[in-house]
Write an enzyme that holds these catalytic residues in place. Structure first.
Site, PDB file in Angstrom:
ATOM      1  N   HIS A   1      -2.714   4.394   9.583  1.00 18.52           N
ATOM      2  CA  HIS A   1      -1.384   4.883   9.979  1.00 18.52           C
ATOM      3  C   HIS A   1      -1.540   6.171  10.790  1.00 18.52           C
ATOM      4  CE1 HIS A   1      -0.742   2.416   6.363  1.00 18.52           C
ATOM      5  NE2 HIS A   1       0.489   2.232   6.752  1.00 18.52           N
TER       6      HIS A   1
ATOM      7  N   HIS B   1       9.705  -4.313   4.675  1.00 18.55           N
ATOM      8  CA  HIS B   1      10.185  -2.931   4.771  1.00 18.55           C
ATOM      9  C   HIS B   1      10.348  -2.522   6.222  1.00 18.55           C
ATOM     10  CE1 HIS B   1       5.774  -2.239   4.813  1.00 18.55           C
ATOM     11  NE2 HIS B   1       5.900  -0.927   4.962  1.00 18.55           N
TER      12      HIS B   1
ATOM     13  N   GLU C   1       3.061  -5.923   8.664  1.00 16.87           N
ATOM     14  CA  GLU C   1       1.796  -5.646   7.957  1.00 16.87           C
ATOM     15  C   GLU C   1       1.278  -6.893   7.228  1.00 16.87           C
ATOM     16  OE1 GLU C   1       2.287  -0.841   7.002  1.00 16.87           O
ATOM     17  OE2 GLU C   1       2.688  -2.259   5.402  1.00 16.87           O
TER      18      GLU C   1
ATOM     19  N   HIS D   1       0.790  -1.242   0.000  1.00 16.18           N
ATOM     20  CA  HIS D   1       0.000   0.000   0.000  1.00 16.18           C
ATOM     21  C   HIS D   1       0.819   1.288   0.000  1.00 16.18           C
ATOM     22  CE1 HIS D   1      -0.048  -0.378   4.670  1.00 16.18           C
ATOM     23  NE2 HIS D   1       0.991   0.336   4.300  1.00 16.18           N
TER      24      HIS D   1
END
Ligand code: DHB
Ligand code: FE
Length: 289
Positions: free
Chosen positions: A60, A198, A245, A13
């Site tokens: 977020h 990441h 995630e 995303h």
């Protein structure tokens, strides 16, 4: 007559993907190969249009903050406005919800012993709008519209403690049962978003683990219950702090029929690309047979 889940979609995303689209940079050398991975998917969406998308994503610090941290939150509102930290709200259409199906899923899943937070009002950030843009293409913020209603399902993967992959996988199975007990003929797609490897901060910022990502994808497709046994610390060690995630993908995978004894899903599309901003981009489309 009942609703059913016909397919699951998985995608990263990255907020910079939204910015690249919104600033007209998608054909630049850096971004071109990222968006090329979704050409198939946009056509697939047109050929296999869902009536509703159940979209598993993470907020977020846009709708939620350290003041309130729901582990699993289901959106039961009629609509949601785009918003974002960082780059600000994206110029994309508002998201239309499906309060009837969302409320039914909340009732069913809570009765199956999962604690969900019911959210009647919230904004949605890049975690939700970037996957929609990737799969549905650019939309005029005022005259355009997303192709169908969306039920936002937010998972806390930002602030510890985060839910395990195991619990996410079981939750997906409960969501499938909930959808299949809704008395209306609806074609539902379930999306798992976020990932892949990441890490955005600390000494290992910039970490990408191509080999681990692809082995994880192989296992997630072929043996999801084994994949669901991986502990959160494996994600953090191998895929970086934000690699966690990926547990959201296990919610969508748990909702596929093979997990309930049906045939294995068909892999309609698989894509992997590095780099996009600080992230490895992974993308899959699995169809129930
Ligand atoms: C990036 C990736 C994310 O998943 C996110 O939420 C924010 C930033 C990045 O790659 O820059
Ligand atoms: Fe993220």
């Amino acid at each position: 007559m009942a609703a059913r889940i016909t397919a699951s979609v998985y995608t990263s995303h990255v907020p910079a993907i939204g910015a690249a689209l919104d600033l007209g940079k998608s054909q630049e050398d850096y971004w071109k190969p990222v968006f090329a991975g979704y050409d198939f998917s946009k056509q697939w969406m047109r050929d296999n249009p869902p009536d509703v998308i159940f979209l598993v994503y993470n907020d977020h610090a846009t709708a939620f903050s350290l003041e309130m941290i729901p582990t699993f939150a289901i959106g039961t509102a009629a609509e949601y406005q785009p918003a974002d930290e960082g780059w600000g709200p994206r110029p994309v259409p508002k998201v239309i919800g499906h309060p009837e199906l969302a409320s039914h899923i909340a009732q069913s899943v809570i009765q199956q012993d999962f604690d969900l937070t019911i959210v009647n009002k919230m904004d949605v950030d890049h975690g939700l709008t970037v996957p929609l843009s990737l799969m549905c293409g650019e939309q005029d913020p005022l005259k355009g519209a997303w192709p169908c209603p969306v039920i936002p399902f937010a998972v806390n993967v930002v602030q510890y403690p985060v839910p395990s992959g195991r619990r996410c996988f079981m939750l997906g199975q409960a969501i499938r049962k909930a959808v299949e007990s809704f008395d209306e003929d609806l074609n539902v797609h379930i999306w798992g978003t976020g990932g892949m490897s990441h890490q955005l901060q600390g000494a290992r910022a910039g970490l990408i683990n191509r080999e681990w990502d692809n082995a994880w994808l192989d296992q997630m497709i072929a043996d999801p219950s084994a994949c669901a046994q991986r502990n959160h610390i494996d994600y953090v060690r191998e895929a970086g702090s934000e690699g966690i995630e990926l547990v959201m993908w296990l919610i969508a995978r748990g909702a596929m029929t093979d997990v309930a004894g049906g045939p294995p899903p068909r892999v309609a599309h698989r894509f992997y690309h590095v780099p996009a901003s600080n992230t490895a981009v992974g993308h899959l489309i699995l169809e129930n047979r």
